[in-house]
Design an enzyme around this catalytic site. Structure first.
Site, PDB file in Angstrom:
ATOM      1  N   SER A  18       7.502   1.123   4.937  1.00 39.28           N
ATOM      2  CA  SER A  18       8.909   1.513   4.928  1.00 39.28           C
ATOM      3  C   SER A  18       9.731   0.249   5.165  1.00 39.28           C
ATOM      4  O   SER A  18       9.612  -0.707   4.407  1.00 39.28           O
ATOM      5  CB  SER A  18       9.165   2.611   5.968  1.00 39.28           C
ATOM      6  N   HIS A  45       8.938   3.841   1.184  1.00 39.13           N
ATOM      7  CA  HIS A  45      10.162   4.632   1.275  1.00 39.13           C
ATOM      8  C   HIS A  45      11.304   3.911   0.567  1.00 39.13           C
ATOM      9  O   HIS A  45      11.574   2.743   0.844  1.00 39.13           O
ATOM     10  CB  HIS A  45      10.532   4.875   2.738  1.00 39.13           C
ATOM     11  N   ASP A 143       6.007   8.440   9.723  1.00 39.63           N
ATOM     12  CA  ASP A 143       5.275   8.818   8.515  1.00 39.63           C
ATOM     13  C   ASP A 143       4.018   7.964   8.396  1.00 39.63           C
ATOM     14  O   ASP A 143       4.058   6.749   8.571  1.00 39.63           O
ATOM     15  CB  ASP A 143       6.172   8.625   7.285  1.00 39.63           C
TER      16      ASP A 143
END
Length: 202
Positions: A18, A45, A143
């Site tokens: 991310s 992401h 995540d």
């Protein structure tokens, strides 16, 4: 956690990142040879409301073939598949004698994300089992932690970037605390991936 990571026989590596992930992925992907003997499955992401430029960014820097994942596309070694924006990227088993293939989904967000690292890792673990490695890089949420647990439950190996060197430490910390086989600096993760090539080279 061992300081001497080594595990031959990996057929696929799922990678989640991310915040700060573009730079980390460039370092990782560019270090792998064109004949690397596994497939690379990547969730980074991204903003959901505009096209991804990741393939254009990564491909010129990589010996590996780099593509955006397409629904029903076979997953083969020597290729990095990048999740498209606003789609979950999953792995599905192929028919008898056929390779696994990519699947794209617009199911609900997971950990506020679509694509979700957890979704990729869990589906890949179902298909590849002990032949899967999961890698969690820099990021600012949780995540990937549940997904890494799924990889390890299936007999695969879990690697996490050292939170102390990550651009954003929250995601590596969550995955480390969920259980990882190795917590390594990015250079160590790259070395581990390169060792998969050496394990099958003549």
């Amino acid at each position: 956690m061992s300081a001497q990571p080594s595990r031959p026989g990996v057929s696929a590596v799922a990678v989640g990142a991310s915040a700060g992930g573009v730079e980390a992925l460039i370092r990782l992907l560019s270090a792998l040879p064109a004949d690397w003997p596994a497939a690379l499955l990547v969730v980074l992401h991204l903003p959901r409301d505009r096209p991804s430029l990741l393939v254009d960014l990564f491909a010129p820097r990589c010996a590996l073939r780099v593509v955006e994942a397409i629904d029903k596309e076979p997953i083969v070694p020597g290729t990095a598949y990048i999740a498209p924006p606003d789609y979950h990227f999953l792995v599905e088993a192929g028919e008898a004698g056929e390779p696994p293939h990519a699947a794209l989904s617009v199911d609900d967000f997971v950990q506020y994300s679509r694509p979700s690292i957890d979704v990729l890792f869990e589906s890949a673990a179902d298909v590849f089992g002990p032949r899967l490695a999961g890698v969690i890089l820099t990021g600012a949420n949780d995540d990937g932690a549940a997904g890494l647990r799924a990889v390890r439950r299936a007999g695969g190996v879990g690697l996490v970037q050292d939170p102390d060197e990550a651009h954003a430490s929250a995601m590596p910390i969550a995955s480390r605390d969920a259980g990882a086989d190795f917590v390594l600096p990015l250079a160590g993760i790259v070395h581990w991936l390169q060792s998969q090539h050496e394990a099958v080279s003549p």
